[in-house]
Design an enzyme around this catalytic site. Sequence first.
Site, mmCIF file in Angstrom:
data_model
loop_
_atom_site.group_PDB
_atom_site.id
_atom_site.type_symbol
_atom_site.label_atom_id
_atom_site.label_comp_id
_atom_site.label_asym_id
_atom_site.label_seq_id
_atom_site.Cartn_x
_atom_site.Cartn_y
_atom_site.Cartn_z
ATOM 1 N N HIS A 118 -11.406 -95.574 -70.248
ATOM 2 C CA HIS A 118 -12.165 -94.703 -71.145
ATOM 3 C C HIS A 118 -12.734 -95.466 -72.337
ATOM 4 C CE1 HIS A 118 -13.253 -90.821 -72.911
ATOM 5 N NE2 HIS A 118 -12.742 -91.232 -74.050
ATOM 6 N N TYR A 120 -14.294 -99.575 -70.595
ATOM 7 C CA TYR A 120 -15.293 -99.593 -69.519
ATOM 8 C C TYR A 120 -15.037 -100.754 -68.540
ATOM 9 C CZ TYR A 120 -18.149 -96.318 -72.304
ATOM 10 O OH TYR A 120 -18.606 -95.230 -73.006
ATOM 11 N N HIS A 156 -16.080 -84.853 -72.340
ATOM 12 C CA HIS A 156 -14.736 -84.340 -72.608
ATOM 13 C C HIS A 156 -14.290 -83.587 -71.360
ATOM 14 C CE1 HIS A 156 -12.183 -83.794 -76.424
ATOM 15 N NE2 HIS A 156 -12.459 -85.060 -76.246
ATOM 16 N N ASN A 157 -14.176 -84.340 -70.278
ATOM 17 C CA ASN A 157 -13.982 -83.751 -68.960
ATOM 18 C C ASN A 157 -12.541 -83.340 -68.693
ATOM 19 O OD1 ASN A 157 -16.680 -84.417 -68.689
ATOM 20 N ND2 ASN A 157 -16.277 -86.295 -67.564
ATOM 21 N N GLN A 181 -6.855 -82.473 -77.866
ATOM 22 C CA GLN A 181 -6.955 -82.265 -79.299
ATOM 23 C C GLN A 181 -7.256 -80.802 -79.610
ATOM 24 O OE1 GLN A 181 -8.990 -84.090 -77.372
ATOM 25 N NE2 GLN A 181 -9.256 -86.170 -78.153
#
Length: 706
Positions: free
Chosen positions: A34, A37, A86-87, A232
């Site tokens: 994340h 990369y 934000h999967n 979050q």
Amino acid sequence: MSLSDPDHELVAAELGRDPTPAEAALFENLWSEHCAYRSSRPLLSAFDSEADQVVVGPGDDAAVVSLPTYGDDAAETYVAMGIESHNHPSYVDPYDGAATGVGGIVRDILSMGAYPIALTDSLYFGGFDREHSRYLFEGVVEGIADYGNAIGVPTVGGSVEFHDDYEGNPLVNVACVGLVTPDRLVTAEAKTPGNKLVLVGNATGRDGLGGASFASEDLSEDAETEDRPAVQVGDPYTEKLLIEANEALVDENLIRAARDLGAAGLGGASSELVAKGGLGAHIELDRVHQREPNMSALEILLAESQERMCYEVRPEDVERVQEIADRYDLGCSVIGEVQEGNYVCTFEDETVVDVPAEFLADGAPMNDLPMEEPVEAARDLPDADLESAFDAVVGNPNTASKEWVYRQYDHEVGTRTARRPGDDAAIMAIRESGTGLALSAGAIPAWTDANPYDGARAVALENATNLAAKGAVPHAAVDCLNGGNPEKPDVYGGFGAIVDGLADMCRDLSVPVVGGNVSLYNDSVAGPIPPTPTVAMIGVREGYDAPPLTVTGEGSLLEVGARGGALGGSTYLATQGGSDGFPDLPADPTAAVDAVRAVADLDSTLATHDVSHGGLAVTLAEMVGSAGISAAVEDAAALFDETPGRVVVETTDPAAVEAAAGDVPVRDLGAATAKADLTLSVGDEQLTRDADGIRGLRDVIDRELE
């Protein structure tokens, strides 16, 4: 959380010792897919990111491009633009996952000294007929609406797609643009040893711990319960205060560098900030303002609590920064300072982190993974009934009206929205420069599922055509590249193909790709997602007016652009069965887009609408309003072909359209009519639907969610 054995060995060799628990956790998160990369960075060099208008390219919190100016009083103005995924959080907690995705991308814009003016959201869910997909859909839309509306940033565009392969892993891709002038531009590069590091915003809690590593793994079957602590929790009212406080800090030139706290929390933001400047830092974690007692060093470093910014501030300006934070009722901690040498964190008088900042931020080794080339389907077309096929395509949730979504968003707050959601592109009035800023965002997973390379090329062309249909010249793009588990050769092959396809088409269109985001490991027990290259593209035009989407009933209808001669990836095949190769895209995509833009700018043009998802069937149905359409095409393939790079135009001067289109094909479709219905002649067959009937087909989402 745990650092892998190979990474542990690399870190230990660099440090000359075993990492401390806090260091190991930092490396595990900052070296995650994340953040680092590791599987995608080797592919991203395919993108061209340089152009005269590019001020800040990839590598910062957001990209910055300059706008053309129109008029004697126009001022030089920059646009900051970024996109975020934000999967995984949105699967576990759709409301908070989506809301904090909005908050994160807005803070990326703040990091550049810019004021956010618009959001787009591109959303992807499992089949609309599934209860769980609708639950996620409703929760995500509510989260975006509540957060965006509360912070006063309009959501003006985007897309919603349904596909069975998102059932176990939805995608939430949010883009934001903001305005900044050259003298107010801020970057994330630390400047000077001795400057202070100041944390402004919400207090730090334990929410979002390990969010970066969580986003770098496949979703497990029990993710909705087991991974909830990694999600979050947002507070949009504090974010609104942070937006205004950031503006005040920029007004007074108090910020030397800035980074928002997102993935990997304080550890990620502060180490990346100093590493970018080739420097180090000394941070006293005890000084961080906290909302929970007895937090450990690791928790303070890695918590992804929202609405926080890390600033580099000159020592003499610290008191003024604290005063502004107090004015906006925000927490403020002077947590350390920029220094030469290592990135050092202390806690309770003990050194818990002492590592080279550049090694922590940029030292992750890249993956060299095998790829398998995607295979395209053979041609096997169905023998479908015209009326049932038309109703199925126009009433499909992917092509149906998305008004249920965007009417929940405040899309006019800020008074800049000149063209609202529901059209091909939104237009924002940038009065400072006299520029109309057009925005288009989205992807069509059925295209990239059918052919990852050409499907990604088509996605880029489709977004450019959306802008051109409103008279705008494509100017710059950011992308959110979503894929499954890259350790599977077929999945990684599809991901590599969308990168190449997107890069090639943007290069052909002379559109620089100035930044973006990568989200891999979007895989679950249900399988991998389709490779999904969300594009957020901006275009520019003089002034803010543009032709509407619906017809007036006073002109002739023409189709501008070439059809591709195949139906692969189409809604027609998705609803009727069968398979086909992907349609041929225009040999000269720049000429196609230029022709669309030139036609949209004609004084004789009354309405324009691009042709893509659902083909002419959907385009014509959407153009019916208080007036109607009578049109003819040669066969079903012409009616349902989804080749992008085309537009339907209502005009009072067909000859002017042909002249403006140049060598790009122009076809006579028929005419707009005073009667509010759609009459279609398809070969020897004829079909009529009145406006109420079309509205009934297109309101499927409203009906199901009422």
